[in-house]
Design an enzyme around this catalytic site. Structure first.
Site, PDB file in Angstrom:
ATOM      1  CB  SER A 154      22.056  56.222  72.407  1.00 51.58           C
ATOM      2  OG  SER A 154      20.865  57.138  72.350  1.00 51.58           O
ATOM      3  CD  GLU A 266      17.919  53.001  79.108  1.00 52.32           C
ATOM      4  OE1 GLU A 266      18.551  51.800  78.939  1.00 52.32           O
ATOM      5  OE2 GLU A 266      18.620  54.099  78.628  1.00 52.32           O
ATOM      6  CG  HIS A 298      19.464  56.995  77.565  1.00 47.94           C
ATOM      7  ND1 HIS A 298      19.269  55.841  76.832  1.00 47.94           N
ATOM      8  CD2 HIS A 298      20.371  57.842  76.692  1.00 47.94           C
ATOM      9  CE1 HIS A 298      19.634  56.041  75.719  1.00 47.94           C
ATOM     10  NE2 HIS A 298      20.318  57.205  75.389  1.00 47.94           N
TER      11      HIS A 298
END
Length: 320
Positions: A154, A266, A298
Site C-alpha cells: 500500500s 484492492e 487488501h
C-alpha cells in the site's frame, strides 16, 4: 464523489488489525534522524551470516510505533532469513509515505514528537532510510549500502519504487504490493487528504504541499517511471483482484466489514497498478515481474504470499 468516499475508506484502513507478534530473533536498532529523534528499526539476520544481502520492508498507512506491520501480522522475516537475506524493518512513519515532508503536520492533536498529527518537526523518512539508517546498519553489522532490495505494501509500495527511482546505487530491486502507483489520477489526492485526516488527523499539505505542487509529481510512480527504466531496476509489481479467497473467511460482523473494505481497496489498487503496468509498457521496460492473482483482498496474508513468491527472484538481484 461516489469514487472518492470508498477510496478514502480504503486508504485509511489498510487491513484488519492484530495484536503485536514480537519475534525474539529481531534486533532493535536505533538511529538518530535528521531532526535529532531516535528512530527504531528491527533487524533480522540472514541465516548464513552474510552482510551483503539486505532488504528493507516498508509498512502501510497505519504504521505503528512499536513494531513494523510485517512483524506484527506475518512471518515473512523467517522466510527471508532462511533465504540468506538480512531484513530491515523501519518502525513508525504513520501516514508518511516514507518521504521528507515540507513542514510539520498541524491539523489536530499534540504528540510533541516526530510522529503524530501535530508535529514539532516534519517527517524526514526519505533522508533517514537513505542516510542515517544505512550508515548505522553498516557501522553495527557491516551491512552493504549497495544493491539492497526494498518492498512495501500500500503506502509502502509506492515508497519502495520512489527509493529505487532516486537512489539506484542503494536499491537495485523494488517490490510493490497493492500499491497506489498513480497518485495523480483523478480523485487520488483528495482521497489521500481525507484518509490522512481520518488517521489521527494528519494534514497532507505538510507532506508534498497543495495538489499543484511539483513534489506530487516527484513522488508519483506513474510520473517517475522513466527513472526506474533508466536505472535498470528489477521490479516486482503485485496486486490482487479484490475477490475474496482462502485468506478471507469472515466469522463476525467486523470480519465481514473488513473483508468488504479490503475488497474495495484492492480493486482500486489494481486499477492504479494496471495503469502503472501500461506506463512501463509504453516506456518499453520489461525488467519486471507482474503478480496478479485471480483472488486477493487488501490484507496481510495476501501480502505475505507476495513476499514468498518474490523471494526467489529478489535473491538474484540484491548481492551487495
Amino acid at each position: 464523489m461516489s469514487l472518492l468516499l470508498p477510496l478514502c475508506v480504503a486508504l485509511s484502513s489498510n487491513a484488519p488489525t492484530a495484536e503485536a507478534a514480537f519475534n525474539p530473533t529481531g534486533i532493535d536498532v536505533w538511529a538518530r534522524d535528521a531532526n535529532g529523534f531516535n528512530l527504531k528499526s528491527r533487524v533480522f539476520r540472514a541465516r548464513d551470516g552474510n552482510t551483503s544481502r539486505v532488504v528493507y520492508a516498508l509498512d502501510g498507512l497505519r504504521a505503528r510505533n512499536d513494531l513494523n506491520g510485517w512483524e506484527i501480522d506475518t512471518n515473512v522475516a523467517e522466510a527471508l532469513v532462511n533465504a540468506n537475506i538480512n531484513v530491515v524493518m523501519p518502525v513508525g512513519g504513520e501516514n508518511s509515505f516514507y518521504s521528507d515532508w515540507i513542514a510539520p503536520s498541524n491539523a489536530f492533536g499534540s504528540s510533541g514528537s516526530s510522529s503524530g498529527s501535530s508535529q514539532t518537526a516534519p517527517y524526514r523518512w526519505e533522508t533517514f532510510i537513505t542516510n542515517q539508517l544505512p550508515a548505522q546498519l553498516a557501522a553495527q553489522f557491516g551491512f552493504s549500502r549497495h544493491n539492497n532490495g526494498v518492498f512495501g505494501l500500500s503506502m509502502g509500495g509506492s515508497a519502495a519504487l520512489m527509493f529505487a527511482a532516486y537512489y539506484p546505487q542503494q536499491f537495485s530491486y523494488a517490490g510493490s504490493f497493492s500499491g497506489y502507483l498513480n497518485v495523480s489520477a483523478p480523485g487520488m489526492k483528495e482521497a489521500m487528504r481525507l484518509a490522512m485526516l481520518s488517521q489521527n488527523g494528519y494534514n497532507i499539505d505538510a507532506m508534498w504541499g497543495p495538489p499543484w505542487d511539483p513534489r506530487w509529481l516527484r513522488n508519483d510512480p506513474f510520473v517517475f517511471a522513466p527513472r526506474l527504466r533508466d536505472n535498470g531496476t528489477r521490479l516486482y509489481i503485485a496486486s490482487g483482484s479484490g475477490i475474496p479467497g482462502v485468506h478471507d473467511q469472515p466469522r463476525s460482523l467486523i470480519d465481514v466489514y473488513n473483508t468488504a473494505n479490503g475488497m474495495g481497496l484492492e480493486a482500486i489498487s489494481l486499477i492504479n497498478t494496471k495503469a502503472f503496468q501500461l506506463r512501463l509498457a509504453t516506456l518499453g521496460y520489461g525488467n519486471v515481474v507482474y503478480d496478479f492473482p485471480p483472488v486477493g483482498t487488501h490484507s496481510w496474508p495476501w501480502w505475505a504470499d507476495n513476499v514468498y513468491r518474490m523471494i526467489p527472484d529478489m535473491s538474484n538481484y540484491i548481492n551487495g
